[in-house]
Design a protein around this motif. Structure first.
Motif, PDB file in Angstrom:
ATOM      1  N   ILE A  61       0.873  -1.163   0.000  1.00  0.00           N
ATOM      2  CA  ILE A  61       0.000   0.000   0.000  1.00  0.00           C
ATOM      3  C   ILE A  61       0.912   1.215   0.000  1.00  0.00           C
ATOM      4  O   ILE A  61       1.769   1.350   0.875  1.00  0.00           O
ATOM      5  N   TYR A  62       0.761   2.075  -0.990  1.00  0.00           N
ATOM      6  CA  TYR A  62       1.695   3.175  -1.179  1.00  0.00           C
ATOM      7  C   TYR A  62       0.943   4.493  -1.399  1.00  0.00           C
ATOM      8  O   TYR A  62      -0.228   4.514  -1.799  1.00  0.00           O
ATOM      9  N   ASP A  63       1.641   5.585  -1.164  1.00  0.00           N
ATOM     10  CA  ASP A  63       1.082   6.922  -1.355  1.00  0.00           C
ATOM     11  C   ASP A  63       1.346   7.417  -2.764  1.00  0.00           C
ATOM     12  O   ASP A  63       2.392   7.126  -3.360  1.00  0.00           O
ATOM     13  N   GLY A  64       0.420   8.197  -3.295  1.00  0.00           N
ATOM     14  CA  GLY A  64       0.677   8.960  -4.511  1.00  0.00           C
ATOM     15  C   GLY A  64       0.581   8.175  -5.803  1.00  0.00           C
ATOM     16  O   GLY A  64      -0.067   7.129  -5.888  1.00  0.00           O
ATOM     17  N   GLN A  65       1.267   8.689  -6.826  1.00  0.00           N
ATOM     18  CA  GLN A  65       1.204   8.140  -8.171  1.00  0.00           C
ATOM     19  C   GLN A  65       2.051   6.879  -8.319  1.00  0.00           C
ATOM     20  O   GLN A  65       3.128   6.769  -7.728  1.00  0.00           O
ATOM     21  N   PHE A  66       1.590   5.960  -9.162  1.00  0.00           N
ATOM     22  CA  PHE A  66       2.278   4.690  -9.386  1.00  0.00           C
ATOM     23  C   PHE A  66       3.701   4.891  -9.886  1.00  0.00           C
ATOM     24  O   PHE A  66       4.647   4.319  -9.351  1.00  0.00           O
ATOM     25  N   ASP A  67       3.882   5.713 -10.932  1.00  0.00           N
ATOM     26  CA  ASP A  67       5.212   5.873 -11.512  1.00  0.00           C
ATOM     27  C   ASP A  67       6.165   6.597 -10.559  1.00  0.00           C
ATOM     28  O   ASP A  67       7.370   6.300 -10.525  1.00  0.00           O
ATOM     29  N   ASP A  68       5.640   7.526  -9.753  1.00  0.00           N
ATOM     30  CA  ASP A  68       6.489   8.190  -8.761  1.00  0.00           C
ATOM     31  C   ASP A  68       6.954   7.197  -7.701  1.00  0.00           C
ATOM     32  O   ASP A  68       8.109   7.228  -7.256  1.00  0.00           O
ATOM     33  N   TYR A  69       6.053   6.336  -7.286  1.00  0.00           N
ATOM     34  CA  TYR A  69       6.368   5.315  -6.281  1.00  0.00           C
ATOM     35  C   TYR A  69       7.439   4.354  -6.790  1.00  0.00           C
ATOM     36  O   TYR A  69       8.471   4.141  -6.135  1.00  0.00           O
ATOM     37  N   ILE A  70       7.225   3.790  -7.962  1.00  0.00           N
ATOM     38  CA  ILE A  70       8.204   2.847  -8.518  1.00  0.00           C
ATOM     39  C   ILE A  70       9.508   3.567  -8.848  1.00  0.00           C
ATOM     40  O   ILE A  70      10.610   3.075  -8.568  1.00  0.00           O
ATOM     41  N   GLY A  71       9.412   4.753  -9.429  1.00  0.00           N
ATOM     42  CA  GLY A  71      10.604   5.498  -9.838  1.00  0.00           C
ATOM     43  C   GLY A  71      11.495   5.908  -8.691  1.00  0.00           C
ATOM     44  O   GLY A  71      12.702   6.100  -8.877  1.00  0.00           O
ATOM     45  N   SER A  72      10.933   6.037  -7.491  1.00  0.00           N
ATOM     46  CA  SER A  72      11.747   6.436  -6.346  1.00  0.00           C
ATOM     47  C   SER A  72      12.804   5.397  -6.000  1.00  0.00           C
ATOM     48  O   SER A  72      13.825   5.719  -5.404  1.00  0.00           O
ATOM     49  N   PHE A  73      12.581   4.157  -6.414  1.00  0.00           N
ATOM     50  CA  PHE A  73      13.561   3.107  -6.139  1.00  0.00           C
ATOM     51  C   PHE A  73      14.771   3.181  -7.068  1.00  0.00           C
ATOM     52  O   PHE A  73      15.803   2.567  -6.801  1.00  0.00           O
ATOM     53  N   PHE A  74      14.647   3.917  -8.172  1.00  0.00           N
ATOM     54  CA  PHE A  74      15.732   3.983  -9.154  1.00  0.00           C
ATOM     55  C   PHE A  74      16.900   4.836  -8.681  1.00  0.00           C
ATOM     56  O   PHE A  74      17.936   4.878  -9.344  1.00  0.00           O
ATOM     57  N   LYS A  75      16.756   5.522  -7.574  1.00  0.00           N
ATOM     58  CA  LYS A  75      17.794   6.437  -7.106  1.00  0.00           C
ATOM     59  C   LYS A  75      18.939   5.730  -6.386  1.00  0.00           C
ATOM     60  O   LYS A  75      19.942   6.357  -6.063  1.00  0.00           O
ATOM     61  N   ILE A  76      18.780   4.445  -6.122  1.00  0.00           N
ATOM     62  CA  ILE A  76      19.785   3.711  -5.355  1.00  0.00           C
ATOM     63  C   ILE A  76      20.359   2.574  -6.200  1.00  0.00           C
ATOM     64  O   ILE A  76      19.617   1.729  -6.727  1.00  0.00           O
ATOM     65  N   LYS A  77      21.668   2.569  -6.333  1.00  0.00           N
ATOM     66  CA  LYS A  77      22.343   1.648  -7.243  1.00  0.00           C
ATOM     67  C   LYS A  77      22.027   0.188  -6.950  1.00  0.00           C
ATOM     68  O   LYS A  77      21.693  -0.585  -7.863  1.00  0.00           O
ATOM     69  N   LYS A  78      22.092  -0.225  -5.696  1.00  0.00           N
ATOM     70  CA  LYS A  78      21.876  -1.639  -5.374  1.00  0.00           C
ATOM     71  C   LYS A  78      20.420  -2.056  -5.563  1.00  0.00           C
ATOM     72  O   LYS A  78      20.139  -3.221  -5.832  1.00  0.00           O
ATOM     73  N   VAL A  79      19.511  -1.113  -5.412  1.00  0.00           N
ATOM     74  CA  VAL A  79      18.109  -1.402  -5.701  1.00  0.00           C
ATOM     75  C   VAL A  79      17.964  -1.697  -7.193  1.00  0.00           C
ATOM     76  O   VAL A  79      17.335  -2.687  -7.589  1.00  0.00           O
ATOM     77  N   VAL A  80      18.556  -0.849  -8.013  1.00  0.00           N
ATOM     78  CA  VAL A  80      18.490  -1.027  -9.462  1.00  0.00           C
ATOM     79  C   VAL A  80      19.132  -2.358  -9.868  1.00  0.00           C
ATOM     80  O   VAL A  80      18.593  -3.088 -10.708  1.00  0.00           O
TER      81      VAL A  80
END
Length: 222
Positions: free
Chosen positions: A94-113
């Motif tokens: 269960i997440y807040d806000g827009q789908f693409d913003d939620y998923i895209g926030s994980f792209f900021k961390i190298k090991k997550v990617v």
């Protein structure tokens, strides 16, 4: 009798349901579970700036894997099911806000990617009706350059297997399922910013606080 007030909840403050059923290569359960859990651990441990929980806005999440043809354990009726010949990774949050913003926030961390790219290689879309396993939104195509270089396609890949509807927010009564909330508009960021001693109860840095959760008692159904 007076008309009750209508309160508009901004999109950024709305809660949504992610409920993925990802088809996996048979025998890839252990690696897929490790990759999915590593995404979470990397997000917690390596946030570049601020509190990553406020960025993703994740309230709750579940990660579950099930082998091809295996029944969902612990219940007497059919539960989660894999596509025949494939294993399945189930992810719910269960997440807040827009789908693409939620998923895209994980792209900021190298090991997550790195672990998202690792997970892509375990997805098996062969033989699924209506799905092109080599198309521009396929796991195979996206994995050639990775999720960061194919953000839009990755969103579409996830949506293909998402039972949740990112348009259907908590409180909406006209969707394909009932998804309610007791506190509409209460985002993760608002909880952290306004709850007394939130920085001590939920410190963003791992290891500052540890928790022990004693087992609760099951109902006596004998």
């Amino acid at each position: 009798m007076s008309t009750p007030p209508v309160i508009t909840v901004p999109i950024t403050d709305q809660q949504h349901l992610l409920f993925l059923f990802i088809p996996l290569k048979k025998g890839a359960l252990a690696e897929a579970l490790l990759a999915a859990q590593s995404v979470r651990e990397a997000a917690i441990a390596e946030t570049p700036v601020g509190d990553f929980r406020k960025t993703t806005g994740v309230h709750y999440f579940t990660i579950y894997v099930q082998a091809d043809g295996a029944p969902t354990p612990g219940i007497p009726v059919p539960g989660f099911q894999s596509y025949p010949g494939k294993d399945v990774l189930v992810v719910m949050s269960i997440y807040d806000g827009q789908f693409d913003d939620y998923i895209g926030s994980f792209f900021k961390i190298k090991k997550v990617v790195e672990n998202l790219d690792r997970l892509l290689k375990l997805i098996d879309e062969e033989g699924i009706p209506g799905v092109d396993p080599n198309g521009r939104t396929s796991a195979k195509f996206i994995s050639k350059k990775g999720v960061v270089e194919n953000k839009a396609a990755f969103y579409c890949l996830l949506m293909r297997y998402n039972f949740g509807d990112p348009v259907f927010s908590a409180g909406d009564k006209n969707g394909k399922y009932i998804f309610g909330t007791n506190f509409p508009g209460l985002t993760v960021a608002k909880v952290i910013d306004n709850y007394p001693n939130a920085d001590k109860i939920w410190p963003p840095v791992p290891g500052q606080v540890s928790y022990n959760f004693p087992k609760a008692q099951k109902p006596d159904c004998e």
